[in-house]
Structure formats: C-alpha cells, structure tokens
Design a protein around this motif. Structure first.
Motif, PDB file in Angstrom:
ATOM      1  N   LEU A 184       1.030  -1.236  -0.108  1.00 17.71           N
ATOM      2  CA  LEU A 184      -0.074  -0.122   0.038  1.00 17.71           C
ATOM      3  C   LEU A 184       0.811   1.308  -0.043  1.00 17.71           C
ATOM      4  O   LEU A 184       0.434   2.445  -0.139  1.00 17.71           O
ATOM      5  CB  LEU A 184      -1.178  -0.019   1.247  1.00 17.71           C
ATOM      6  CG  LEU A 184      -1.940  -1.406   1.388  1.00 17.71           C
ATOM      7  CD1 LEU A 184      -2.415  -1.032   2.612  1.00 17.71           C
ATOM      8  CD2 LEU A 184      -2.840  -1.279   0.279  1.00 17.71           C
ATOM      9  N   ALA A 185       2.178   1.143   0.645  1.00 15.75           N
ATOM     10  CA  ALA A 185       2.784   2.367   0.563  1.00 15.75           C
ATOM     11  C   ALA A 185       4.409   1.814   0.865  1.00 15.75           C
ATOM     12  O   ALA A 185       4.662   0.774   1.397  1.00 15.75           O
ATOM     13  CB  ALA A 185       2.669   3.178   1.784  1.00 15.75           C
ATOM     14  N   LEU A 186       5.247   2.765   0.362  1.00 22.01           N
ATOM     15  CA  LEU A 186       6.673   2.518   0.361  1.00 22.01           C
ATOM     16  C   LEU A 186       7.355   3.670   0.740  1.00 22.01           C
ATOM     17  O   LEU A 186       7.108   5.121   0.298  1.00 22.01           O
ATOM     18  CB  LEU A 186       6.858   1.963  -1.199  1.00 22.01           C
ATOM     19  CG  LEU A 186       8.458   1.743  -1.742  1.00 22.01           C
ATOM     20  CD1 LEU A 186       8.299   0.817  -2.661  1.00 22.01           C
ATOM     21  CD2 LEU A 186       8.641   3.165  -2.530  1.00 22.01           C
ATOM     22  N   THR A 236      -6.129   2.212   2.638  1.00 30.36           N
ATOM     23  CA  THR A 236      -5.002   3.331   2.006  1.00 30.36           C
ATOM     24  C   THR A 236      -4.054   3.685   3.035  1.00 30.36           C
ATOM     25  O   THR A 236      -4.518   3.771   4.290  1.00 30.36           O
ATOM     26  CB  THR A 236      -6.041   4.476   1.411  1.00 30.36           C
ATOM     27  OG1 THR A 236      -6.765   4.888   2.527  1.00 30.36           O
ATOM     28  CG2 THR A 236      -6.887   4.265   0.238  1.00 30.36           C
ATOM     29  N   VAL A 237      -2.935   3.451   2.658  1.00 28.75           N
ATOM     30  CA  VAL A 237      -1.836   3.967   3.651  1.00 28.75           C
ATOM     31  C   VAL A 237      -0.836   4.809   3.079  1.00 28.75           C
ATOM     32  O   VAL A 237      -0.672   4.561   1.629  1.00 28.75           O
ATOM     33  CB  VAL A 237      -1.055   2.523   4.056  1.00 28.75           C
ATOM     34  CG1 VAL A 237      -0.013   2.936   4.908  1.00 28.75           C
ATOM     35  CG2 VAL A 237      -2.200   1.735   4.897  1.00 28.75           C
ATOM     36  N   SER A 238      -0.316   5.822   3.682  1.00 33.61           N
ATOM     37  CA  SER A 238       0.770   6.641   3.371  1.00 33.61           C
ATOM     38  C   SER A 238       1.884   6.325   4.213  1.00 33.61           C
ATOM     39  O   SER A 238       1.576   6.251   5.370  1.00 33.61           O
ATOM     40  CB  SER A 238       0.507   8.058   3.131  1.00 33.61           C
ATOM     41  OG  SER A 238      -0.473   8.172   2.129  1.00 33.61           O
ATOM     42  N   TYR A 246       6.696   8.168   9.429  1.00 34.83           N
ATOM     43  CA  TYR A 246       5.156   8.355   9.750  1.00 34.83           C
ATOM     44  C   TYR A 246       4.406   7.453   8.961  1.00 34.83           C
ATOM     45  O   TYR A 246       4.549   7.191   7.490  1.00 34.83           O
ATOM     46  CB  TYR A 246       5.138   9.577   9.444  1.00 34.83           C
ATOM     47  CG  TYR A 246       5.877  10.473  10.502  1.00 34.83           C
ATOM     48  CD1 TYR A 246       5.416  10.933  11.608  1.00 34.83           C
ATOM     49  CD2 TYR A 246       7.262  10.903  10.256  1.00 34.83           C
ATOM     50  CE1 TYR A 246       6.127  11.805  12.555  1.00 34.83           C
ATOM     51  CE2 TYR A 246       8.080  11.536  10.996  1.00 34.83           C
ATOM     52  CZ  TYR A 246       7.390  11.804  12.351  1.00 34.83           C
ATOM     53  OH  TYR A 246       8.180  12.582  13.306  1.00 34.83           O
ATOM     54  N   ILE A 247       3.308   6.897   9.270  1.00 30.82           N
ATOM     55  CA  ILE A 247       2.636   5.830   8.708  1.00 30.82           C
ATOM     56  C   ILE A 247       1.147   6.385   9.133  1.00 30.82           C
ATOM     57  O   ILE A 247       0.521   6.528  10.103  1.00 30.82           O
ATOM     58  CB  ILE A 247       2.739   4.417   9.477  1.00 30.82           C
ATOM     59  CG1 ILE A 247       3.918   3.983   9.272  1.00 30.82           C
ATOM     60  CG2 ILE A 247       1.574   3.676   8.437  1.00 30.82           C
ATOM     61  CD1 ILE A 247       3.969   2.593  10.084  1.00 30.82           C
ATOM     62  N   LYS A 266      -5.361   6.422  11.821  1.00 28.91           N
ATOM     63  CA  LYS A 266      -4.405   6.580  12.558  1.00 28.91           C
ATOM     64  C   LYS A 266      -3.048   6.994  12.018  1.00 28.91           C
ATOM     65  O   LYS A 266      -2.894   6.505  10.788  1.00 28.91           O
ATOM     66  CB  LYS A 266      -4.100   5.723  13.666  1.00 28.91           C
ATOM     67  CG  LYS A 266      -5.277   5.212  14.350  1.00 28.91           C
ATOM     68  CD  LYS A 266      -6.046   6.510  15.027  1.00 28.91           C
ATOM     69  CE  LYS A 266      -7.413   5.852  15.879  1.00 28.91           C
ATOM     70  NZ  LYS A 266      -8.302   4.959  15.310  1.00 28.91           N
ATOM     71  N   LEU A 267      -2.523   8.051  12.617  1.00 27.60           N
ATOM     72  CA  LEU A 267      -1.179   8.271  12.265  1.00 27.60           C
ATOM     73  C   LEU A 267      -0.210   7.477  13.267  1.00 27.60           C
ATOM     74  O   LEU A 267      -0.404   7.648  14.566  1.00 27.60           O
ATOM     75  CB  LEU A 267      -0.793   9.857  12.108  1.00 27.60           C
ATOM     76  CG  LEU A 267       0.519  10.248  11.847  1.00 27.60           C
ATOM     77  CD1 LEU A 267       0.727   9.948  10.368  1.00 27.60           C
ATOM     78  CD2 LEU A 267       0.825  11.691  12.221  1.00 27.60           C
TER      79      LEU A 267
END
Ligand SMILES: [Ca+2]
Ligand SMILES: [Ca+2]
Ligand SMILES: [Ca+2]
Ligand SMILES: [Ca+2]
Length: 465
Positions: A184-186, A236-238, A246-247, A266-267
């Motif tokens: 989802l994120a990298l 969805t994830v950043s 930071y996620i 959440k962060l």
C-alpha cells in the motif's frame, strides 16, 4: 404594378421623396473587437482606436463589462491588464480565461461602445516533462533512493528503477523475505544510518492483516511489525521517512478514525531502534523501534510532503473536500478531524475539542481546481527549480497538477480554489499522458523531479531556460 397588386382601391400616391439617412456623427471604433494574449504579459497588448466623422477629439474610457476592473486604459489608447494575467489561475468573472470589457468613445457629445474580449492563452513557464519509464503495469507508490526510484506495483513487487538508463529490476531480497499481501505504501528510510537505512513498505492482506516491513538488502536484514487486523474495506496507507517514519492509515467509513483501539484512521510514528541503549552484549538486529500512535482522524491519505521539522499530510475526501494539513513532527496530540470534518466542512456534531485544521482544501469534481483525490507533492524553496519559484506543486488522481504559493501552507489560514493554480497544461508530457498522479519524488539532483502515474509511467520534470 405594385399598386395593381394592392387591389387598386385608391389612387396611386406620389412617390415619396426618400428621407436621407441621418448624418453619421457618432465616433466609430476602428480597432478589432477581440485579441489573444499569452499569460503573464504586463505591457499594452492592444491599442484602442476610433475615428469621428466630424473630426472631433475622441475621448476613450472603460465603461463596463464584467471584467472591467481587470484592465487599465492609457491616455494613448493602450490597453493592458492591471495584473499580468495567469492562465493557470484566471480571475475573469466566469473563470474561462476570456475577459470581457466595454470601451466607450465620446466625441462632440455623442458616444459609441465596443464590446471587447481578450482570450488569455497558456505558457508552459519553463516546465518540460519527459516520460522516462513506461510499461510498469499498475503502479501504487514511489520514493527516491539516492539517484534511483523505488516503485511498488499492484502485483506486490518492489522495483528499483534507474530513471537515467531506464533499467528496472525487482529487488530479490525483498521478494524472497517479505510477508505476502498488497503493498500500500513505500519509503526509503533513514538514509546513511548504518543500522536503520532500508526500504520500508506497508502491506495488507485479508488473511494476514496490516504490516510494516523493513528491508536492508545490503546487510540481509529485515523486520516485520504487525500494525493491525485485516480490514474489510479498501485500505489506504501513506508512508514517509523524515528522520522518523510516519505511517498514515485510512479509515474510509470513519467508524474507527477516533477510536484509539483501532489502527485504522491513525497516524503512527516509528523511530530508529536504539542500538546504543545496550552497552554490552549482542545488539538486536532490528531496524526500527515500535510504532507509536501519533495522531487520529484520517480518512484516505494521499501521501506526505516534507518540510524540515514539518510534514504535510494529504487526505482525500469522499463527499466535499480534499485537504492538506501541516503539522510539526513533534506536535502532540494530532487530530486530523475525520469523520467530524472533511476539509472545511463540518459533517457531524460534537467534534473533538482540538483539530489540526487544513491549510489547503479543494472540492471533489472535475472543475478547474477540483479533483478526485489529492496527491502530496513537493515544496519548492526557489533554489530548487527556479521556474517553479516559491511553490508547492502537488497532484490529483484525475491527472491534474496543481500549485500554490508555498507561503499559503504556513500562514495559519485556510485556503481554497481561489489560490490554486491548475498547471496541468504546463506539465503535459512529451509522450504519454498523466492519468492518475500517484506520487512525486525528488532524487538524483535538485534540478528535476519525478511523477508517478498509476498506469506504469514515470515522468521527469525539468526546467527549461
Ligand atoms: Ca501561470
Ligand atoms: Ca470569461
Ligand atoms: Ca502556464
Ligand atoms: Ca499515463
């Protein structure tokens, strides 16, 4: 003959003496009714001219039109914009870059009017965009790793892409050591730090749940930290590396975003692992420490932007607004407001007492400053990429590129469409098209950056002198 046709019921009237047309005495405009101007032009682009049959002196003036206040008319008849026009952020009444003004000419007590329109056209303003990679399939995330780019694709690969040579290689260490699941994120984290530097991904699988995974392929070390249970909605994830990791984890429905027992909405902040806390004995081979809950109220993150001690989190809306929120990395607590707020829209009663409000919002839609989902971009300080000045350049998943003055991000005020430039035309690539802008990354030099498209294309943005 005409009289005969009328029935002949009266004697033919004498042919009337034609009344001569009234003498033309009003002045007459002799200049064109329209013009076309390339944006940013500051000087006169048109000269108003008129003649008067009696040769009386003609005085010219701006007398009306919906955009009358955007023009200055000189005594010599020269017409200019009072502020050089910006194609990417038009200020005419209906925002279509066609400005309407009525000019009046008066002479000898008589007047004439000219409804004049001027069309402002685009200039690329020094931006050149080249496609450097294509055919990666369905891509989901990108970050820079020194002069290479890391790209995750929908089939779960982490690709190392050299945008200069076009070389593309799957990282075999990650392939062989990762837990299964969708990436989802990298992010490339902790560059230059001997124990922490690595490639970090967040994965989700409907059977295995949500994981942070880190890999140091050169030392053959990896780490997996479970973040949460499987989630039935699309997740969805950043992820961003800015000293810490930071996620941001989305919660589309909002049912868990304010519930601290759930990781969704959440962060998290993840610091380096404290290897030096162990004076003696073997050091554990971990890359990072445990994630700490760092904020809540996130809907659908669209990436982070980095700015020294600050981060900017994008959050995509579903009913009203997309938003960008700035926060200092050490601020606590952090609440991005979802599901009580979406952008500047209050959606439900009894919101949390303190919410970190956004700096930029724009509406869902297909208008000039609207979109389907915000994508975090890059902050330019004017040294980097002088053609973009002091700007924040970001994207939208409908294939748009937007820019705002970077000072708008930190002035403590909420800004909307009236400050957002749509620079999509300036960023049109030489080959291919920007369809789904998913990520921006700066790597391998400060005079260019890269944009990832969701259909497997990578574009290099560079300045043109
Ligand atoms: Ca412009
Ligand atoms: Ca107009
Ligand atoms: Ca432009
Ligand atoms: Ca494309």
């Amino acid at each position: 003959m005409l009289a005969a046709c009328g029935g002949g019921d009266s004697a033919p009237s004498p042919t009337p003496t034609p009344t001569p047309p009234p003498a033309a005495t009003a002045p007459r405009f002799t200049s064109a009714t329209s013009a076309s101007v390339v944006e940013n032009r500051a000087d006169n682009f048109y000269t108003v001219s008129a003649s008067d049959p009696q040769g009386d002196a003609i005085s010219l003036a701006i007398s009306g039109g919906v955009d009358a206040d955007k023009f200055v008319l000189g005594t010599d008849g020269g017409l200019r914009f009072n502020t050089p026009p910006n194609f990417d952020l038009p200020i005419d009444a209906n925002g279509d870059n066609i400005y309407e003004v009525t000019l009046r000419g008066s002479a000898g007590g008589e007047t004439a009017f000219l409804n004049f329109v001027v069309t402002v056209t685009n200039d690329r303003e020094g931006i050149a965009v080249r496609r450097v990679i294509s055919g990666l399939g369905e891509t989901v995330a990108m970050d820079a790793m020194r002069s290479d780019l890391l790209v995750a694709d929908r089939s779960g690969r982490v690709l190392v892409v050299n945008p200069a040579t076009g070389a593309i290689a799957e990282d075999p260490f990650i392939r062989d050591n990762r837990r299964p699941g969708e990436i989802l994120a990298l992010a490339f984290g902790f560059p230059g730090m001997p124990y922490q530097e690595g490639i970090y991904i967040v994965t989700h699988s409907p059977t295995d749940g949500l994981w942070l995974q880190g890999f140091d392929p050169t030392q053959g070390r990896s780490l997996q930290i479970r973040l949460g249970d499987p989630w039935a909605e699309r997740v969805t994830v950043s992820l961003v590396a800015q000293r810490e990791l930071y996620i941001a984890i989305g919660d589309r429905s909002g049912s868990n975003a304010q519930n601290s027992a759930s990781p969704y909405g959440k962060l998290y902040r993840v610091s380096e692992y404290c290897h030096y806390c162990y004076a003696a004995g073997p050091r554990p081979a971990r890359l990072v420490g445990e994630p700490r809950l760092w904020g809540d109220g996130i809907q659908m993150p669209g990436g982070f932007s980095r700015e020294a001690d600050y981060l900017h989190l994008t959050d995509r809306g579903s009913t009203a607004f997309h938003e960008l929120t700035r926060f200092r990395r050490d601020w606590q607590p952090l609440d991005f407001g979802w599901p009580f707020y979406e952008g500047s829209s209050a959606l439900s009663a009894n919101p949390p007492a303190i919410v970190n409000g956004p700096s930029i919002v724009y509406r869902l839609g297909n208008g000039r400053a609207e979109g389907t989902g915000i994508t975090a971009g890059l902050i330019n300080d004017g040294n980097f990429f002088k053609q973009l000045g002091q700007s924040y350049v970001f994207g939208d998943t409908r294939g748009a590129v937007f820019a705002v003055d970077r000072n708008r991000l930190s002035d403590g005020r909420l800004h909307g469409a009236s400050v957002i430039e749509n620079r999509t035309k300036d960023f049109a690539p030489d080959v291919g098209t920007l369809d789904t802008v998913l990520a921006f990354a700066q790597g391998g030099g400060s005079d260019h950056f890269f944009i990832l498209d969701g259909d497997g294309e990578i574009f290099r943005v560079e300045g043109q002198s």
